[in-house]
Design an enzyme around this catalytic site. Sequence first.
Site, mmCIF file in Angstrom:
data_model
loop_
_atom_site.group_PDB
_atom_site.id
_atom_site.type_symbol
_atom_site.label_atom_id
_atom_site.label_comp_id
_atom_site.label_asym_id
_atom_site.label_seq_id
_atom_site.Cartn_x
_atom_site.Cartn_y
_atom_site.Cartn_z
ATOM 1 N N ARG A 184 69.631 48.594 -36.883
ATOM 2 C CA ARG A 184 69.958 47.274 -37.447
ATOM 3 C C ARG A 184 69.113 46.167 -36.831
ATOM 4 N NH1 ARG A 184 76.363 48.483 -37.891
ATOM 5 N NH2 ARG A 184 76.271 49.302 -39.992
ATOM 6 N N GLY A 191 79.794 49.162 -47.703
ATOM 7 C CA GLY A 191 80.644 48.498 -48.697
ATOM 8 C C GLY A 191 79.871 47.555 -49.601
#
Length: 415
Positions: free
Chosen positions: A34, A396
């Site tokens: 990330r 998500g």
Amino acid sequence: MTIDTCNFKDLKAIVRVDFNVPLDENGKITDDTRIRGALPTLKKILSDGGSLIIMSHMGKPKGKVNAKFSLGQIVDAVSEKLGVPVQFAPDCAKAGEAAAALKPGEVLLLENLRFYPEEEGKPVGIDKEDPAYKEAKEAMKQSQKEFAKTLASYADVYVNDAFGTAHRKHASTAVIADSFDKDHKMLGYLMEKEVKAVNNVLNNIQRPFTAIMGGSKVSTKIGIIENLMDKVDNLILCGGMTYTFAKALGGEVGQSICEEDKLDLALSIIEKAKEKGVNLVLGTDCVAGDAFSNDCNTQVLSVKAIPAGWEGLDAGPETRKTFAAAIEGAKTILWNGPAGVFEFDNFAAGSKAIADAIAKATAEGAFSLIGGGDSVACINKFGMADQVSYISTGGGALLEAIEGKVLPGIAAIEG
Ligand code: AMP
């Protein structure tokens, strides 16, 4: 405004990144994907001669200060990757002075945004059923706006590069954008790439388009299945979902995962596929086990004839061939969710067959997007990440985008 066309010289940019990296018990980063993902955006701002205020959440501190989730733990790692010293603001809502003092090329990392409940905008310590909840929520909405304004006051420009939280209307992901006009807010490079990849499979489709939906349950994937039904040529439904369909079609599924209350839904999906001319590909055989473990006894069975005491844990050899055939000729491919319990090596062959077919189609020019949690773990387990077109960083967020929902983090910038 776009990240490429903006010249950040002498500007202060506040950038929302997703530095929610996994840490071991000593606070050491175990996977820095990330941080690496945000580097192109951060480096562009610095090399233009701008200064950087970096903000992120980490974990779920639920609106309270918690040293376990302090971004202070990653200051050195961020500094090393950016190649410049990084200052740390131990209170993200009281960083005005430190931000004002930043000179071009300097970097300030703010403490975890979620130490403040205002970031997520959910009232804390009050139950949803409580009659006073509504009022508390309204009050929290107001303080969320104030919190977002405080963050906005640190900078001239707002950049959102956190795709993983783009489906949330939080202070730093969406509300803050209200404080900037369209020439002073933009998506970062990572966000741009994610948006482009989703666009390729939803709006810029090269045919045939094959979507592979796996994972454990029909219920969590139904929104996506319905949205894809209008777009795909081939729809492979695999994983634990297989057995809900097999049961709905009159089969015996033994101990396999099966949603008894979704049998009608399964039948309606089959009908809808027929109506829309979608080639719905379901598993016909499976590798069944006599326990949910890697080293249980196994046998290949029809998905409709699994005896008591056995459960389908992976796609069988015939099914793998059918799946591969629907994937190999495709020009657009979307894969979400494994075909079996891939975490157990003995039940990973179905998912591996899918990954192989995707790699082959990609090598022949298809665009393949892999995303949404476990399929990324799956492709990494097989060491095949470089053989697909794009791996999404959003779980998500990606799923909601594919469902056709507008993501607040993107809408706040693009309108
Ligand atoms: P999801 O989060 O819904 O995408 O589900 C992913 C999980 O589904 C993975 O952890 C898989 O192990 C699991 N899964 C896939 N196939 C099966 C199956 N046949 N039985 C039980 N679990 C499965």
